[in-house]
Design a protein around this motif. Structure first.
Motif, PDB file in Angstrom:
ATOM      1  N   TRP A 147      -9.975  -9.186   9.273  1.00 38.09           N
ATOM      2  CA  TRP A 147      -9.086  -8.925  10.389  1.00 38.09           C
ATOM      3  C   TRP A 147      -9.595  -7.983  11.452  1.00 38.09           C
ATOM      4  N   THR A 148     -10.929  -7.519  11.104  1.00 39.93           N
ATOM      5  CA  THR A 148     -11.359  -6.432  11.919  1.00 39.93           C
ATOM      6  C   THR A 148     -12.527  -7.392  12.795  1.00 39.93           C
ATOM      7  N   ALA A 149     -12.924  -8.576  12.269  1.00 38.20           N
ATOM      8  CA  ALA A 149     -13.733  -9.204  13.334  1.00 38.20           C
ATOM      9  C   ALA A 149     -14.916  -8.826  13.843  1.00 38.20           C
ATOM     10  N   ALA A 326     -10.790  16.250  12.913  1.00 38.55           N
ATOM     11  CA  ALA A 326     -10.017  15.700  13.805  1.00 38.55           C
ATOM     12  C   ALA A 326      -8.841  15.124  12.858  1.00 38.55           C
ATOM     13  N   THR A 327      -9.487  14.094  11.777  1.00 41.65           N
ATOM     14  CA  THR A 327      -8.530  13.573  11.046  1.00 41.65           C
ATOM     15  C   THR A 327      -7.954  14.156   9.930  1.00 41.65           C
ATOM     16  N   ALA A 328      -8.678  15.339   9.403  1.00 38.17           N
ATOM     17  CA  ALA A 328      -8.011  15.975   8.416  1.00 38.17           C
ATOM     18  C   ALA A 328      -6.637  16.847   9.524  1.00 38.17           C
ATOM     19  N   GLY A 369      -0.799   7.788  -0.406  1.00 32.04           N
ATOM     20  CA  GLY A 369      -1.783   7.300   0.425  1.00 32.04           C
ATOM     21  C   GLY A 369      -2.268   8.128   1.551  1.00 32.04           C
ATOM     22  N   GLY A 370      -1.435   9.211   1.788  1.00 28.82           N
ATOM     23  CA  GLY A 370      -2.137  10.185   2.498  1.00 28.82           C
ATOM     24  C   GLY A 370      -3.124  10.938   2.042  1.00 28.82           C
ATOM     25  N   ILE A 371      -2.974  11.284   0.864  1.00 30.42           N
ATOM     26  CA  ILE A 371      -4.069  12.116   0.067  1.00 30.42           C
ATOM     27  C   ILE A 371      -5.185  11.336   0.007  1.00 30.42           C
ATOM     28  N   THR A 372      -5.320  10.017  -0.214  1.00 25.18           N
ATOM     29  CA  THR A 372      -6.418   9.354  -0.365  1.00 25.18           C
ATOM     30  C   THR A 372      -7.143   9.093   0.744  1.00 25.18           C
ATOM     31  N   GLY A 373      -6.198   9.101   2.031  1.00 26.33           N
ATOM     32  CA  GLY A 373      -6.647   9.048   3.277  1.00 26.33           C
ATOM     33  C   GLY A 373      -7.446  10.561   3.896  1.00 26.33           C
ATOM     34  N   VAL A 374      -7.103  11.586   3.399  1.00 32.54           N
ATOM     35  CA  VAL A 374      -7.549  12.772   3.514  1.00 32.54           C
ATOM     36  C   VAL A 374      -9.054  12.720   2.821  1.00 32.54           C
ATOM     37  N   ALA A 375      -9.041  12.354   1.513  1.00 33.93           N
ATOM     38  CA  ALA A 375     -10.070  12.260   0.878  1.00 33.93           C
ATOM     39  C   ALA A 375     -11.158  11.270   1.806  1.00 33.93           C
ATOM     40  N   PHE A 381     -17.608  11.883   0.615  1.00 35.33           N
ATOM     41  CA  PHE A 381     -16.932  10.944  -0.490  1.00 35.33           C
ATOM     42  C   PHE A 381     -16.915   9.596   0.330  1.00 35.33           C
ATOM     43  N   ASP A 382     -16.907   9.484   1.625  1.00 35.51           N
ATOM     44  CA  ASP A 382     -16.478   8.123   2.284  1.00 35.51           C
ATOM     45  C   ASP A 382     -17.824   7.238   2.197  1.00 35.51           C
ATOM     46  N   VAL A 383     -18.958   8.003   2.419  1.00 33.04           N
ATOM     47  CA  VAL A 383     -19.969   6.935   2.362  1.00 33.04           C
ATOM     48  C   VAL A 383     -20.024   6.438   0.900  1.00 33.04           C
ATOM     49  N   HIS A 386     -16.508   3.883   0.878  1.00 34.35           N
ATOM     50  CA  HIS A 386     -16.557   2.859   2.166  1.00 34.35           C
ATOM     51  C   HIS A 386     -16.767   1.539   1.708  1.00 34.35           C
ATOM     52  N   ASP A 387     -15.558   0.564   2.521  1.00 35.72           N
ATOM     53  CA  ASP A 387     -15.683  -0.849   2.165  1.00 35.72           C
ATOM     54  C   ASP A 387     -16.028  -1.205   0.413  1.00 35.72           C
ATOM     55  N   THR A 388     -15.033  -0.389  -0.137  1.00 37.41           N
ATOM     56  CA  THR A 388     -15.045  -0.642  -1.476  1.00 37.41           C
ATOM     57  C   THR A 388     -13.285  -0.834  -1.731  1.00 37.41           C
ATOM     58  N   HIS A 394      -6.032   2.614  -0.775  1.00 40.61           N
ATOM     59  CA  HIS A 394      -5.506   3.562   0.416  1.00 40.61           C
ATOM     60  C   HIS A 394      -4.669   2.914   1.282  1.00 40.61           C
ATOM     61  N   PHE A 395      -5.215   1.820   1.957  1.00 31.45           N
ATOM     62  CA  PHE A 395      -4.088   1.370   3.193  1.00 31.45           C
ATOM     63  C   PHE A 395      -2.861   0.590   2.451  1.00 31.45           C
ATOM     64  N   HIS A 396      -3.232  -0.040   1.445  1.00 28.51           N
ATOM     65  CA  HIS A 396      -1.934  -0.641   0.875  1.00 28.51           C
ATOM     66  C   HIS A 396      -0.887   0.509   0.507  1.00 28.51           C
ATOM     67  N   ILE A 398      -0.419   3.027   1.959  1.00 29.02           N
ATOM     68  CA  ILE A 398       0.414   3.277   3.234  1.00 29.02           C
ATOM     69  C   ILE A 398       1.201   2.292   3.712  1.00 29.02           C
ATOM     70  N   VAL A 399       0.647   1.130   4.025  1.00 29.52           N
ATOM     71  CA  VAL A 399       1.324   0.161   4.736  1.00 29.52           C
ATOM     72  C   VAL A 399       2.263  -0.641   3.822  1.00 29.52           C
ATOM     73  N   TYR A 400       1.897  -0.829   2.478  1.00 28.38           N
ATOM     74  CA  TYR A 400       2.914  -1.411   1.695  1.00 28.38           C
ATOM     75  C   TYR A 400       3.954  -0.470   1.199  1.00 28.38           C
ATOM     76  N   PRO A 455     -16.987  -3.700  -4.370  1.00 26.25           N
ATOM     77  CA  PRO A 455     -16.779  -3.809  -2.799  1.00 26.25           C
ATOM     78  C   PRO A 455     -15.491  -4.834  -2.698  1.00 26.25           C
ATOM     79  N   ARG A 456     -14.938  -4.562  -1.335  1.00 23.04           N
ATOM     80  CA  ARG A 456     -13.840  -5.343  -0.856  1.00 23.04           C
ATOM     81  C   ARG A 456     -14.492  -6.535  -0.422  1.00 23.04           C
ATOM     82  N   ARG A 457     -13.542  -7.459   0.070  1.00 24.39           N
ATOM     83  CA  ARG A 457     -13.731  -8.695   0.795  1.00 24.39           C
ATOM     84  C   ARG A 457     -14.722  -9.471  -0.191  1.00 24.39           C
TER      85      ARG A 457
HETATM   86  C1  HEM Z   1      -3.220  11.343   6.697  1.00 22.34           C
HETATM   87  C2  HEM Z   1      -3.305  10.186   7.059  1.00 22.34           C
HETATM   88  C3  HEM Z   1      -4.771   9.287   6.959  1.00 22.34           C
HETATM   89  C4  HEM Z   1      -5.903   9.652   6.928  1.00 22.34           C
HETATM   90  C5  HEM Z   1      -6.716  11.005   6.918  1.00 22.34           C
HETATM   91  C6  HEM Z   1      -6.483   8.266   6.870  1.00 22.34           C
HETATM   92  C7  HEM Z   1      -8.017   8.060   6.633  1.00 22.34           C
HETATM   93  C8  HEM Z   1      -8.607   7.045   6.676  1.00 22.34           C
HETATM   94  C9  HEM Z   1      -9.955   6.642   6.503  1.00 22.34           C
HETATM   95  C10 HEM Z   1     -11.183   7.645   6.739  1.00 22.34           C
HETATM   96  C11 HEM Z   1     -10.313   5.261   6.286  1.00 22.34           C
HETATM   97  C12 HEM Z   1     -11.569   4.583   6.514  1.00 22.34           C
HETATM   98  C13 HEM Z   1     -12.095   4.358   5.262  1.00 22.34           C
HETATM   99  C14 HEM Z   1     -13.211   3.639   5.144  1.00 22.34           C
HETATM  100  O1  HEM Z   1     -13.166   2.276   5.630  1.00 22.34           O
HETATM  101  O2  HEM Z   1     -14.283   4.035   4.526  1.00 22.34           O
HETATM  102  C15 HEM Z   1      -8.958   4.628   6.332  1.00 22.34           C
HETATM  103  C16 HEM Z   1      -8.814   3.276   6.459  1.00 22.34           C
HETATM  104  C17 HEM Z   1      -7.611   2.612   6.579  1.00 22.34           C
HETATM  105  N1  HEM Z   1      -6.360   3.165   6.728  1.00 22.34           N
HETATM  106 FE1  HEM Z   1      -6.122   5.077   6.602  1.00 22.34          FE
HETATM  107  N2  HEM Z   1      -5.564   7.432   7.055  1.00 22.34           N
HETATM  108  C18 HEM Z   1      -4.394   7.848   7.277  1.00 22.34           C
HETATM  109  C19 HEM Z   1      -3.171   6.912   7.054  1.00 22.34           C
HETATM  110  C20 HEM Z   1      -3.288   5.848   7.357  1.00 22.34           C
HETATM  111  C21 HEM Z   1      -1.998   5.258   7.750  1.00 22.34           C
HETATM  112  C22 HEM Z   1      -0.649   5.920   8.222  1.00 22.34           C
HETATM  113  C23 HEM Z   1      -2.274   3.839   7.753  1.00 22.34           C
HETATM  114  C24 HEM Z   1      -1.520   2.773   7.959  1.00 22.34           C
HETATM  115  C25 HEM Z   1      -0.053   2.770   8.415  1.00 22.34           C
HETATM  116  C26 HEM Z   1      -3.794   3.850   7.313  1.00 22.34           C
HETATM  117  C27 HEM Z   1      -4.096   2.687   7.290  1.00 22.34           C
HETATM  118  C28 HEM Z   1      -5.579   2.384   7.078  1.00 22.34           C
HETATM  119  C29 HEM Z   1      -6.272   1.053   7.132  1.00 22.34           C
HETATM  120  C30 HEM Z   1      -5.400  -0.124   7.441  1.00 22.34           C
HETATM  121  C31 HEM Z   1      -7.385   1.418   6.851  1.00 22.34           C
HETATM  122  C32 HEM Z   1      -8.592   0.412   6.440  1.00 22.34           C
HETATM  123  C33 HEM Z   1      -8.877  -0.415   7.781  1.00 22.34           C
HETATM  124  C34 HEM Z   1     -10.088  -1.511   7.385  1.00 22.34           C
HETATM  125  O3  HEM Z   1     -11.145  -0.999   7.084  1.00 22.34           O
HETATM  126  O4  HEM Z   1      -9.772  -2.577   7.215  1.00 22.34           O
HETATM  127  N3  HEM Z   1      -4.038   4.919   6.980  1.00 22.34           N
HETATM  128  N4  HEM Z   1      -7.958   5.871   6.394  1.00 22.34           N
END
Ligand code: HEM
Ligand SMILES: [Cu+2]
Lengths: 558, 202
Positions: A147-149, A326-328, A369-375, A381-383, A386-388, A394-396, A398-400, A455-457
Motif C-alpha cells: 500500500w506504500t508503493a 516529536a513522536t514521543a 498499540g500505542g505503547i508499541t508505537g512509542v517503542a 529499537f526501530d532499526v 522495522h519492516d518486521t 503494532h498497526f493492526h 491500532i487500526v483493527y 520480515p513482513r511482506r
Molecule cells: C502513540 C501513537 C503512535 C506512535 C508513537 C506510533 C509510532 C509508529 C512508528 C514509529 C512506526 C514505524 C515503524 C516502522 O515502520 O519501523 C509506526 C508504523 C505504523 N503505525 Fe504507528 N504509531 C502510533 C499510533 C498509530 C496510530 C493511531 C495508527 C493508525 C490509526 C498507526 C498506524 C501505523 C501504521 C499503519 C504503521 C505502518 C505503516 C507501514 O509501514 O505500512 N500508528 N507507528
C-alpha cells in the motif's frame, strides 16, 4: 419566518426528484443520512473483500513455503488487502459514514453544508474501488508494491496494475478531500444559532481535526502519486535512482500524508467512543476541554512526525532525533484522552451493552498499540524491528483493535437510530467474544514473530516460525467466523428486531431527540438546541462542565 | 403544507419554507477557500520535492539550472496585471456596471491566454526535454501543473464572462461565480510568484 411556520403535524416532504423508499439508497441522494448509510454499507462490502484477501494471506502463511498462491499473486493480494482496508473501508466508514449521518444532527442542521458535493464524494468511491479490484485481472495483475508503493519497486513491477492503483487512490483521495471540506464548513459555519463550538459533541471536534488533516495532507499524496505515475508512464526520473532521482523524497512525501492518515483513521474513532461511553456509563464525558485541546494537539503534532517511518532510510541523525522526540510527544495528548475515557467510566453506572464492551476492548487494545508505537519511535529499537511483523502487529492493534472495534461499537450503538429496531444483545456478545479472542490470537503472536526477526511482506519464512504463524492464522479464521453472528444479527434484526423507539439509550445528543429512523429533514419542527450533550447523572442543577473539577463530577451520584 | 400567507417576495422559497431552508448561510466561498488550501498543499509538496532534489541530487555533467529570464518575466507581469484587471472587474460589478465588468473580465482572460502562449513559446525554445535530467523533469512538472491551473482559470473566466451577459445573473449582492473565480485566479497568481522565484531566480 420559521417560528410561525413550525407547528405542522406531518410536513409533506418538499417535492423533489429524489426517489424515496429503499431505492434511494442506490440513487444520487442528497440526504446526509442516506449518504452516511451508503458509505457504511459500501464500506462493509469492501471490508468483506479485504477480509477475503486477508484470508488468502493467512492461508499462505500457515506453511513456511509458498504453496497456496504464487509469490507474484501473494504480493498482489497483500497490496490489495492494505489498500482496500485503508482507503475503502476504514477511512470512508469512520469519516464519511458516521460523519455524514451524525454531524448534521450534532450541529443542529438539516443536512451537510454542501449536499451535492457530498453525494459526488460518495459516488467516487464505488467506481474507484471496482477499478482497484479489477486491476487484478489486467495484464500483469494488480500492483505488487504494497500500500506504500515505494519506488523503485513500484517502477519495476508490472506497470498497468500500478497505474490503475494510482488512479484509484487519486480518486479516493479526491473523494476524501471533498468530504473534508464539507465537514469543516458544516462544523465551523453551519451550526444552529446559539450552539457554540464548546457545546458540540466530541465527535464534531474529532471530525474537525480529521478534516483539517485530510485537507492539508491528502493533496500532498496526490501530487506525489502524479509524479510517480510520470515516472512510470513518461519515464521521468523523480524517484528513479537509475535516472538520477531520489527514492527518499518519495518516502518523505508519502509519509507526510500517510502518518496523518493514521490519525484520519483513528481520530474519528476517538470521537465515536467519546459519544458512546458517556451514554452507557450514565456520566458526563470527563475532561471535555482537555479532550478538545488534545485533539488539536494531535492534529498539529501529527503533521510533523512522519519520518519515524523512515529511520532506516538513511535519515541523518538530527532528523532521527527530531522525529523521535516529536513522536514521543504525541503520546501525551493521546494519553490524556485515554485517562479521560477511564475517568468517564470511573464510578459510572455501566450498562454492559455490546456497544460498551466493544468500546472497552477498544481502550485496552488501543493502549497496547500505542505503547508499541512509542517503542517503535525509539531509533535503537526501530532499526531492529522495522519492516518486521512487529510493525504489522503494532498497526493492526491500532487500526483493527482500535478503529474497527469502534466501528462495531458504533453499529451496536446507532443501529436502533438507523433502522428503528434493536440488535440482539446475545448475538452481539457472541460477536464480541469471538472478535476479541480471534483478534488477539491473530495479532498478538506477531509481536513475537517480529521481535525474533520475521520480515513482513513475504510469502516464505524460516520454518522455526511455523507454529506461531499457524496460531496467527487460527486467530484470523476466528475473526472471519466472528462476522457471522454480526451479519445474522444485522439482517435478522432489520426484519424482526424489537422496535427501538426514539431513544432506547436515553441519550442526550440531538440525533436521539427525533424518531428512529429520523424523518427526511431530521426533526419535525425546529431542531432542538442541545447545549449540554453529556449532562448525565445529575438531577435539576446541572454541573457546569466547563468549570467543574474532577471531584465534582465523581462525587455526583449517577 | 403551510397555510401561512405567502407574499410575493417569498414565492421562490415556499416549496420548503416550513423547513427553514431560507436561513442557510451561503458557505460556497468558504468551501472554495478551503479547496484552495488543499490545492496549495499540492504545490507545497511539489516545491518541497524540488528543493530537496536541488539540495541533494547533483545533476549530471554539463546540465545547468540556468534558464532564460526574458519570457518568464514578461509572463509574470502578464499574470500579475491580470489579477489587477480582475479586481477591477469586481469593482465594476459592485458598482453595477456590468458592461465594464465584462470588459475587464475579458481582458483578464486574454492576459491568461497570453501567459499560456508565452509558456508554450518557452517550452519550444528550451534546450532540454521532459526526461533530460531531474531538474528538467521537475521544471516541466511544476510549470505544467501550474499551466493546467491557468488553463482552467482562463476557461472559468470566459464562462463567467459569458454568463454575465445575462442581466441579473450577477448582482452586487449575489455573484458567487465571479467571486469564486477571482479568488482562484489570485491563488494561481500567487503560486506563480513562488514558482517563479524558486525555479527561475533561485
Ligand atoms: C502513540 C501513537 C503512535 C506512535 C508513537 C506510533 C509510532 C509508529 C512508528 C514509529 C512506526 C514505524 C515503524 C516502522 O515502520 O519501523 C509506526 C508504523 C505504523 N503505525 Fe504507528 N504509531 C502510533 C499510533 C498509530 C496510530 C493511531 C495508527 C493508525 C490509526 C498507526 C498506524 C501505523 C501504521 C499503519 C504503521 C505502518 C505503516 C507501514 O509501514 O505500512 N500508528 N507507528
Ligand atoms: Cu506514523
Amino acid at each position: 419566518m420559521t417560528a410561525s411556520l413550525t407547528p405542522i403535524a406531518e410536513p409533506t416532504p418538499a417535492p423533489s426528484l429524489q426517489p424515496s423508499g429503499w431505492l434511494r439508497y442506490f440513487s444520487f441522494s442528497l440526504d446526509h443520512k442516506v449518504i452516511g448509510l451508503q458509505y457504511i454499507v459500501c464500506g462493509f462490502l469492501f471490508y468483506f473483500v479485504g477480509g477475503a484477501l486477508a484470508g488468502v494471506i493467512r492461508t499462505e502463511l500457515a506453511t513456511p513455503i509458498s504453496d497456496f498462491v504464487s509469490r507474484e499473486v501473494y504480493n498482489q493480494v497483500l497490496t490489495l488487502h492494505g489498500t482496500v482496508m485503508i482507503f475503502l473501508w476504514i477511512v470512508p466508514v469512520v469519516n464519511g459514514g458516521f460523519g455524514n449521518y451524525l454531524i448534521p444532527f450534532y450541529v443542529g442542521a438539516r443536512d451537510m453544508a454542501f449536499p451535492r458535493l457530498n453525494a459526488v464524494a460518495f459516488w467516487m468511491i464505488p467506481p474507484s474501488g471496482l477499478l482497484l479490484i479489477s486491476s487484478y485481472f489486467v495484464h500483469g495483475g494488480a500492483a505488487q508494491s504494497g500500500w506504500t508503493a515505494y519506488p523503485p519497486l513500484s517502477l519495476t513491477t508490472p506497470a498497468t496494475g500500478q497505474i490503475l492503483w494510482i488512479l484509484s487512490v487519486l480518486l479516493l483521495g479526491g473523494s476524501s478531500i471533498f468530504g473534508g471540506i464539507n465537514f469543516i464548513a458544516t462544523i465551523v459555519k453551519f451550526r444552529q444559532p446559539g450552539l457554540k463550538m464548546m457545546m458540540l459533541p466530541m465527535y464534531c471536534w474529532a471530525m474537525l481535526g480529521t478534516s483539517i488533516l485530510v485537507v492539508l495532507a491528502t493533496p500532498v499524496l496526490a501530487g506525489t502519486l502524479i509524479l510517480l505515475s510520470l515516472d512510470i508512464v513518461a519515464h521521468t526520473g523523480f524517484f528513479n535512482p537509475g535516472l538520477g532521482g531520489n527514492v527518499v523524497v518519495y518516502q518523505h512525501l508519502f509519509w507526510f500524508y500517510s502518518h496523518p492518515a493514521v490519525y484520519i483513521m483513528v481520530l474519528p474513532a476517538f470521537g465515536l467512543v467519546s459519544e458512546i461511553l458517556p451514554v452507557h456509563a450514565r456520566k458526563p464525558l470527563f475532561g471535555y476541554v482537555t479532550m478538545v485541546y488534545s485533539i488539536m494537539a494531535i492534529v498539529i503534532l501529527g503533521l510533523i512526525v512522519w519520518a519515524h517511518h523512515m529511520f532506516t532510510s538513511g535519515t541523518p541523525p538530527w532528523m532521527r532525533l527530531f522525529f523521535t522526540i516529536a513522536t514521543a510527544f504525541i503520546a501525551v495528548p493521546t494519553g490524556i484522552k485515554f485517562f479521560n475515557w477511564i475517568a468517564t467510566l470511573w464510578r459510572g453506572r455501566l450498562a454492559l451493552t455490546t456497544a460498551m464492551l466493544f468500546s472497552c476492548a477498544f481502550i485496552i487494545q488501543f493502549v497496547f498499540g500505542g505503547i508499541t508505537g512509542v517503542a517503535l519511535a525509539q531509533v535503537p529499537f526501530d532499526v531492529h524491528v522495522h519492516d518486521t511483523y512487529f510493525v504489522v502487529a503494532h498497526f493492526h492493534y491500532i487500526v483493527y483493535g482500535g478503529t474497527v472495534f469502534v466501528i462495531f461499537a458504533s453499529i451496536y450503538h446507532w443501529y436502533p437510530k438507523f433502522t428503528g429496531r434493536m440488535l440482539n444483545e446475545q448475538l452481539g456478545h457472541l460477536h464480541l467474544l469471538l472478535t476479541v479472542i480471534g483478534f488477539n490470537l491473530c495479532f498478538g503472536p506477531q509481536h513475537w514473530l517480529g521481535l525474533n526477526g520475521m520480515p513482513r511482506r513475504v510469502a516464505e519464512y524460516d520454518p522455526a516460525f511455523t507454529f506461531v504463524n499457524q496460531l496467527s492464522s487460527v486467530g484470523a479464521l476466528m475473526m472471519a467466523i466472528s462476522t457471522l453472528p454480526f451479519l445474522i444479527n444485522v439482517i435478522y434484526s432489520a426484519l424482526g428486531g424489537p422496535m427501538a423507539g426514539n431513544n432506547p439509550w436515553r441519550a442526550l445528543t440531538p440525533e436521539w431527540l427525533t424518531s428512529s429512523p429520523p424523518p427526511v429533514e431530521n426533526w419535525r419542527g425546529a431542531p432542538p438546541l442541545v447545549t449540554e450533550p453529556y449532562g448525565y447523572g445529575h438531577n435539576g442543577s446541572p454541573i457546569d462542565l466547563q468549570t467543574a473539577s474532577g471531584r465534582d463530577l465523581w462525587s455526583t451520584e449517577p | 403544507m403551510t397555510t401561512a400567507p405567502i407574499t410575493a417576495s417569498e414565492g421562490t422559497t415556499t416549496a420548503d419554507a416550513h423547513l427553514d431552508h431560507g436561513h442557510h448561510p451561503d458557505l460556497r466561498m468558504f468551501g472554495v477557500a478551503t479547496f484552495l488550501v488543499a490545492d496549495g498543499m499540492t504545490f507545497a509538496g511539489f516545491f518541497a520535492a524540488y528543493l530537496t532534489f536541488r539540495a541533494v541530487n547533483p545533476l549530471p555533467e554539463g546540465s545547468t539550472y540556468e534558464l532564460e529570464l526574458l519570457m518568464p518575466t514578461i509572463n509574470t507581469v502578464l499574470l500579475v496585471v491580470s489579477s489587477f484587471t480582475f479586481h477591477r472587474a469586481s469593482k465594476e460589478l459592485m458598482a453595477s456596471r456590468m458592461g465594464a465588468c465584462r470588459g475587464w473580465l475579458l481582458v483578464s482572460a486574454l492576459l491568461g491566454v497570453a501567459f499560456l502562449g508565452g509558456q508554450m513559446l518557452e517550452y519550444f525554445t528550451l534546450p532540454f526535454g521532459l526526461t533530460a535530467n531531474l531538474f528538467a523533469s521537475t521544471f516541466y512538472a511544476l510549470t505544467g501543473f501550474h499551466g493546467l491551473h491557468v488553463t482552467l482559470g482562463a476557461l472559468m473566466i470566459l464562462i463567467v464572462w459569458w454568463q454575465a451577459r445575462q442581466p441579473g445573473k450577477f448582482t452586487p449582492q449575489d455573484h458567487f461565480g465571479i467571486a469564486a473565480v477571482e479568488l482562484y485566479w489570485h491563488f494561481v497568481d500567487v503560486i506563480w510568484l513562488v514558482l517563479f522565484a524558486l525555479l527561475y531566480l533561485l
